[in-house]
Structures are given as structure tokens and as C-alpha cells.
Motif scaffolding. Structure first.
Motif, short mmCIF file in Angstrom:
data_model
loop_
_atom_site.label_atom_id
_atom_site.label_comp_id
_atom_site.label_asym_id
_atom_site.label_seq_id
_atom_site.Cartn_x
_atom_site.Cartn_y
_atom_site.Cartn_z
N MET A 1 0.84 -1.22 0.00
CA MET A 1 0.00 0.00 0.00
C MET A 1 0.87 1.26 0.00
N VAL A 203 -18.21 -0.90 -44.14
CA VAL A 203 -17.99 -0.91 -42.70
C VAL A 203 -18.85 0.15 -42.00
N PHE A 207 -21.31 -0.43 -38.97
CA PHE A 207 -21.13 0.33 -37.72
C PHE A 207 -22.44 1.04 -37.36
N LEU A 210 -24.75 -1.42 -35.91
CA LEU A 210 -24.29 -2.06 -34.67
C LEU A 210 -24.41 -1.12 -33.47
N LEU A 211 -24.05 0.14 -33.65
CA LEU A 211 -23.89 1.03 -32.50
C LEU A 211 -25.20 1.64 -31.97
N PHE A 214 -26.82 0.44 -28.61
CA PHE A 214 -26.03 0.80 -27.43
C PHE A 214 -26.15 2.30 -27.16
#
Lengths: 335, 96
Positions: A1, A203, A207, A210-211, A214
Motif C-alpha cells: 500500500m 464498414v 457500424f 451495430l452502434l 447501445f
């Protein structure tokens, strides 16, 4: 510590390095030659400032600085640089600043520097001459129960000082109206923003698929959690705006028509709900005063409407006027 | 205490990757090689940092959040790298 003094020294060292990096990034943003580099350093500066707010324990401010100060303002500035570049040619800005090195431009630069330095000195003096008090912290803490929420920042923003937040949301709307008023008449039936070239199987399209789940979850969570933990309409709205922009950039949905009644209803929903609650409150006691019994549902309602409006306003600000072809008089000309 | 040592070793290794990636950005000659240095080094570097930090996490939820951050950064960095690379290739084609 690690014992107390050693970790104190480490923390102080970190803070000193952070302060030096903030100053360095700010200095580079002002002095670097090309505009794009200046914007990049401005974004870096914003990220460092967000870290500084984090170190000061101001999580709400850190989130806002990261999302709005660095992220969204950075995107707006990059868009502005791109439009400037198209207007003056790709080498235009650099050549322009060299050719007229010792002209009106440099005089105005020196004047700007002097004014900025004077403002900095005045602000520093004002800060140092502040008396060493806790401000309104005790007052907010004492009345937190009546505010309807347990996050003191949200209590101040929506309840105790709702006036400022209401005006902020109206300022945002005014900025968008200002941007719209700069469109050329020919463009007024076209969709805002540049034409997107994302390939359907590329891509970016992946993307963009996919995003968003979230991003939506995270944006709504940030608004919802704002009543008890750091978060709120501005941070959550920025995340939702980013999700929407991503879906438009990925070619998954077209930008909205600014003439549509539905998008305009979303744009004014936040200020309208906030103002309506405030006016009803004026009959019940005081303008923008929330009765403690209904404070929490009212705050959540205001926050929800504000989030939608902020998200739509920010996204439309980033999209900007229509770009690309069908421009007879040359790109970027204001009418 | 053993957890602290694992954290130090993993985070130290992560910093080495970040250092290498930064050196690559500054020293490598063109966009594609710079991208290579940036994405590979930063993804592994971030992974090592996250793994190191996971040993300091108070509960499993925090570990989950850390892993989520890494996954998001991987996806975002990978996508951005592809887009930057394609744009760089297109510029090469038009300049030749």
C-alpha cells in the motif's frame, strides 16, 4: 500500500502535468498554422479540460465538456473548416495567412490577443479576489428534499435555477434558426447536410447498424440517471444526436426535411414544455417554481422533452445547410 | 498485493504499446502505415490497460463496464481505421 503523503505527491504531480497539458493544448490551438490543426488541438484541449473537471469532482461538468465542448463543438468546427476549404481552395487558408502577414490581419490578431489577455487577467483577478466561502452548497443541500431529485446539479439546473436552463435551450434553438436563415433560397426544399456516400455493405453501414442500440440505451440512461447521479438532458441529448447523425452518415436514413412540421415540433418541444410548466407554476406560486409534491415527475417530463429537442437541434446544427451539387452561385455563399 | 503487481505489469506493458503506437504515428512515412501502428498498438495497449485495471475493480459489474469500454473502442477504432484508409487510398488514386 502507498502511504498518504506519497499518493498526495502523485496526485499533485498528475494535476500539475494535466494543467501543463491544458495550457499546452490551448497554446497550440491558438498558434498552430493551419485551421484543421487548430481544431484538432481544440478537441484535445476539451478532453484535457474534461479530465480536469473529473479531478475536481465535477462529474456533470466533465460529461458536458467531453460531449459538447470537445465532441460536438469539435465536429461543428471540422465542418466549418471543410466548408472554408472548399470556398477558398484547399491551400487557400494557408496561403492567405502568409500573403497578408503584416497587414490589417496581423493588427487585428494583436488586438484580439490583447483583448483575450485582458479578459483572462480580469477573470483571474475576479477568481482570486473571491472570498473563501462554500457558495450556495449548503443552501442547495438543505433544500434538496424539496427539489424532487437527489442529484444537486439537476436540482439546481431544472428546479432552483430553471431560468438559466430554459434560456440555454432557447439559445440553442435560436442558433439553429440563425443557421437556417443563412441558407440560400434555392436550397430551402432540400435535405440538410452533405450527400452521404456510404456503401450499403461497407464498414460504416455495419457500424451504423451495430452502434445505435447501445447509443440509444446509453443516451436514455444518462437522462434517466440524471435525477440521482451525474447525467442529464444535455449529455444524453448529445449522445442521441450522435446516434442519429451516425445513422444518417451510414446511409440508413435520410436527413429530415427542415420544413416538416414533425421535426419542428420536436425542436420546440423542450422549451415549450419547460415554459408551460413554468407558466402553470406562476399561477400556483412562482414562475418556474415546481411544487415539491409533483417535482420529480415534472422534472423528468421537462428533461425528456428537453433531451429530444437538444438531440434534434444539435444534429441539425452539425448537418448544416445542404451541400454538394445543384449550386449555381458557388459553394458556401451566404445570400 | 499480488493483484497490485499484476496491475502494474499489465498497465506497464499497455503503456509500452501506446508509446510504440505514438512513435509509429510520428515516424512512419504514410497514412496506411501510421494507421497500422495506431490501431494495432492502441487496441492491444488499451486491452492490457483494461485487463490491468480489472484486477483493481471492486465487483464484477465494474469489470463488465471495463470490458464494454474496450469492446466499444475496438469497434470504433476498427471502423474509423477502415474509413480513413479508404479515403487515403482514394486520394492516392486521384493524385496519380
Amino acid at each position: 500500500m502507498i502511504d498518504g503523503t506519497a499518493s498526495d505527491i502523485a496526485a499533485t504531480g498528475f494535476d500539475l502535468v494535466l494543467a501543463a497539458m491544458i495550457l499546452g493544448a490551448g497554446l497550440f490551438a491558438v498558434t498552430v498554422r493551419d485551421l484543421f490543426g487548430a481544431v484538432v488541438f481544440f478537441i484535445v484541449y476539451g478532453v484535457f479540460v474534461a479530465l480536469a473537471w473529473l479531478r475536481l469532482g465535477a462529474l456533470d461538468v466533465a460529461l458536458t465538456e467531453a460531449a459538447l465542448g470537445a465532441g460536438l463543438t469539435g465536429v461543428l468546427l471540422i465542418g466549418a473548416v471543410a466548408r472554408l476549404g472548399r470556398r477558398t481552395g484547399t491551400q487557400g487558408t494557408d496561403a492567405l495567412s502568409r500573403r497578408s502577414a503584416f497587414s490589417v490581419r496581423s493588427v487585428s490578431q494583436i488586438a484580439t490577443m490583447l483583448v483575450s489577455a485582458a479578459v483572462s487577467v480580469a477573470l483571474g483577478w475576479a477568481f482570486l479576489s473571491l472570498s473563501d466561502s462554500d457558495g450556495l452548497r449548503a443552501g442547495v443541500a438543505a433544500n434538496l428534499d424539496a427539489s424532487g431529485v437527489s442529484n444537486p446539479v439537476t436540482a439546481v439546473l431544472i428546479n432552483f435555477r430553471g431560468w438559466d436552463t430554459l434560456l440555454e435551450s432557447i439559445v440553442l434553438l435560436a442558433a439553429l434558426i440563425g443557421l437556417w436563415s443563412l441558407w440560400r433560397d434555392d436550397d430551402w426544399g432540400r435535405r440538410p447536410g452533405l450527400r452521404q456516400h456510404a456503401r450499403a455493405d461497407g464498414v460504416l453501414a455495419m457500424f451504423g447498424r451495430l452502434l445505435p442500440p447501445f447509443g440509444l440505451l446509453f443516451g436514455v440512461y444518462m437522462v434517466w440517471v440524471g435525477s440521482s447521479l451525474p447525467g442529464g438532458a444535455f449529455q444524453g441529448g448529445t449522445v442521441l444526436a450522435a446516434v442519429w447523425l451516425l445513422m444518417m452518415m451510414a446511409g440508413l436514413m435520410p436527413p429530415p426535411m427542415v420544413t416538416s412540421a414533425r421535426i419542428r415540433a420536436v425542436l420546440i418541444a423542450g422549451p415549450l414544455v419547460f415554459l408551460s410548466v413554468g407558466i402553470i407554476g406562476a399561477f400556483a406560486g412562482g414562475f418556474l417554481g415546481l411544487p415539491p409534491a409533483y417535482a420529480k415527475p415534472l422534472i423528468l417530463m421537462i428533461e425528456a422533452a428537453l433531451t429530444l429537442s437538444i438531440a434534434a437541434t444539435l444534429a441539425l446544427l452539425v448537418l448544416g445547410p445542404p451541400g454538394g451539387p445543384a449550386m449555381p452561385s458557388g459553394p458556401g455563399d451566404a445570400p | 498485493m499480488p493483484a497490485d503487481i499484476v496491475t502494474l505489469v499489465l498497465c506497464g506493458a499497455g503503456l509500452v504499446f501506446f508509446f510504440a503506437g505514438t512513435a509509429g504515428i510520428i515516424r512512419f512515412p504514410d497514412t496506411l502505415t501510421r494507421l497500422h501502428a495506431l490501431t494495432k498498438a492502441d487496441n492491444v495497449g488499451l486491452g492490457l490497460l483494461i485487463t490491468g485495471l480489472a484486477f483493481q475493480a471492486p465487483d464484477w459489474q465494474s469489470v463488465g463496464k471495463l470490458v464494454l469500454i474496450w469492446a466499444m473502442a475496438l469497434i470504433a477504432a476498427g471502423t474509423t481505421a477502415q474509413l480513413v484508409a479508404r479515403s487515403a487510398l482514394q486520394q492516392q488514386d486521384t493524385s496519380q
